[in-house]
Design a protein around this motif. Sequence first.
Motif: not given
Length: 227
Positions: A55-80
Amino acid sequence: ATVATERVARAEAAAAKAQLAALRAQLHPHFLFNALHSVVHLIPREPERAARAAEQVGALLRTTIEEDRDLVTLGEEWAFVERYLDVERIRFGDRLQVQVDLPLAARDALVPSFSLLTLVENAVRHGVGGREGPTRLTVQATTGSATLTVVVRDCAAEVGVTDEAKGAPDHPANTGAGAQLDRNGTGLSRLRERLGVLYGDRARLTLEKQAESGTVATLVIPVEPGA
């Protein structure tokens, strides 16, 4: 001549954007393979935990599919990355210990999306997965006048236990965005290519195997403050 120059610049920018999108997309199946490996590893022994991990992997994969930015803040990256580590803790339990030092100033800086994930995932696969005892994973970030430095270390958490012949495979301490850092996988090599497109020779990625203190991955990129 000016019009032609502008046309060439636009074409080069479009080509770079397409290349970044392709490289980012290639990280998804790489991450999927390793995340599912953790789930499969649990199924025969602990099916209930495997179900939670799936279930957790499914949530992570949803984020990877929806994330289309090349750059994010380090804070956002760490949350993932924290969510990814939750999956790995289901598999490794107390064998995976995490220590974090990410100052607020560093968390506001922009980094390539999935860059910290790539470094942490590599440390988990080769560090935690390569040891029988507990592993301490350390994630640190510091900001300078013009750079952000992110360091990910893995080492044996037990006093007196060395990492000789364990942990990540031996790699030379390569430098530069174009250095070949990952001979056995695709994650670090894809990150290397993205650094080259985003920053040219202004970024540096190194991976150093240390016999008594595990492996140290260091990412240095130009400071890009968040919005």
